[in-house]
Structures are given as C-alpha cells and as structure tokens.
Write a protein that holds these residues in place. Structure first.
Motif: not given
Length: 272
Positions: A68-73, A140-145, A200-209, A223-225
C-alpha cells in the motif's frame, strides 16, 4: 417547505449511527474474552495477545502495508503528472484517447482488470522469462494501475481551481516550466496530493480482487487471509486486527489534516 433544523439533525444522526455503530461494536468486541464474537462475557486482551503470535496474519498485514505504501507513492507521482496534463495541456491530438485511458480503471470491473493483467504476466513470462512468478511486485503493478486514475482525477480538479496568472507571472520572470511546477504548482496542490496518497493507500490495502489474481505462493495479502478465514467462521482475532487498523488510520488521517491545515494557514499568512 424546508425541513426543520431538528429534523435535519435527526436524519444526520441516524446516518452517522448507521455508519459508525458497526465499527464501534467491532472495537468493543475486540476486548471480549469469549471466543464467540457476538456474545460478551468480560473484558480481556486475550485476542490481542493471540494476534501477536499469529504469524500468518502479521506477515499478511505487513505485506499489505508495504504494498500500500509503495502503491500510494507511485500513484501520486504518476497520477500527478497525468492530472496536470489533463488540466493544463488543453485538447491536444489524442486527448480523448488519453483521458479515456486515464479514466478506464474507474469503470472497468476489477475482475476484468485482474484477468487482463494475469494473462499479460503469463505471456510475458513465456516470451521474456519475466516475471518468473507472481508476488509482491505483480500485485503492486495492479494496484498502481487502479489507483493512478483516482489520483489523476483529484489532482486535475485541484489544478483547474488554481489561478493560472500566478504560473504565468513566474514564467514571465524567467522561470522554466519545470521550475514553476515544482516551486509554485506543487505546493499549491499539496493537499490534493495528500488526499490522493491516502486514498491510494486505502484502496490498495483493502483490495481483494486484483490481489487474488496477481498473488502467488508466499505473497498472500491481508484481505485474502481475512476472506479465507471468515468463510470458515468469524474469529475474534479479526476484531483485534481491525481495531488496530482503525486506530492506525485514524491517527494518520488526523495527523494529515493537522499538517495540511497548518501549511494552509502559513500560506494564507504569507499571502496576507
């Protein structure tokens, strides 16, 4: 006839209760001694102690936080330039296609995005031998996209509100466009950047799909666990973990608002 003041406050209170009662109940039951999530027995820190020794949850949470941190940055860096181009560069050739590509992740279902990226990575691995496997980098690539679009929209709306005469004056005084962007435009849109980073941090850390399609062995996100465990029944450790995340996010949002308001007050003081 407009509704009375008391009636408006009543509906507002009902709305807030609907939103926050589940969160408050989750926090309260995280201190419950019983193993049954919905049955209160007595106050205890039992599940927080159990959480500390749950390596699977801790590792998944740490992985999700790093992604999430890397995605947000990355999303803020790329999305800022994308939003600035949308707001300042006018309708250049290919503008419609460019704007459509920026906005596409907002309307395309995540399932479609996940399948597309999965097929892309599989074919790239066959042709180039990279990526060798799916893991933190592919997630990370998917979350950044996904998150770039949100940042671009936030930045675009903020840049459109700016008075362009300030930037034009700096250009007339001899500053280069790059210097104007970093010295004038960027400080003025700093609040939008912080908002984009937090979103972005929230969306990344919450993403499941997307994480489900792009993860591999040893790269299971939180989220998967949680999803896999909840299917077998509610676990009080989830309440404890959720409470810690709520506290972490609350402190982060309060701190971000404080620093943004302080910087805005300083800027207004200099202007006056």
């Amino acid at each position: 006839m407009q509704p009375s003041r008391s009636l408006r406050f009543t509906f507002l209170g009902i709305g807030f209760l609907f939103l926050y009662i589940p969160i408050i109940s989750l926090i309260v039951y995280s201190f419950n001694e019983s193993q049954l999530v919905t049955v209160w027995t007595q106050f205890s820190l039992k599940w927080y102690r159990a959480l500390v020794h749950d390596e699977e949850l801790i590792n998944a949470a740490w992985l999700s936080i790093r992604i999430a941190v890397f995605t947000a940055c990355a999303s803020v860096v790329i999305g800022t330039w994308a939003g600035y181009v949308l707001a300042r560069m006018g309708r250049f050739r290919g503008f419609t296609l460019y704007a459509g590509m920026i906005n596409a992740p907002l309307v395309i279902p995540e399932v479609i995005q996940g399948i597309s990226l999965l097929l892309l990575f599989v074919e790239m691995a066959k042709v180039f031998g990279w990526p060798a496997g799916r893991g933190m980098f592919t997630i990370w690539i998917g979350h950044v996209m996904l998150c770039i679009s949100y940042v671009a929209i936030i930045v675009e709306s903020r840049v459109r509100e700016l008075n362009p005469s300030i930037e034009e004056a700096a250009l007339d005084l001899g500053a280069t466009p790059l210097r104007v962007f970093f010295s004038i435009t960027l400080p003025l849109i700093s609040q939008a950047l912080v908002a984009g980073w937090l979103l972005s941090f929230t969306l990344s850390i919450d993403d499941l799909v997307l994480s489900a399609f792009l993860s591999g062995p040893g790269s299971t996100t939180l989220p998967l666990v949680v999803f896999s465990r909840v299917r077998l029944g509610l676990n009080p450790e989830m309440n404890a973990l959720a409470t810690l995340f709520i506290a972490f996010v609350t402190v982060g949002v309060i701190a971000a608002n404080y620093f943004m308001q302080r910087s805005e007050r300083k800027r207004m003081t200099k202007v006056l």
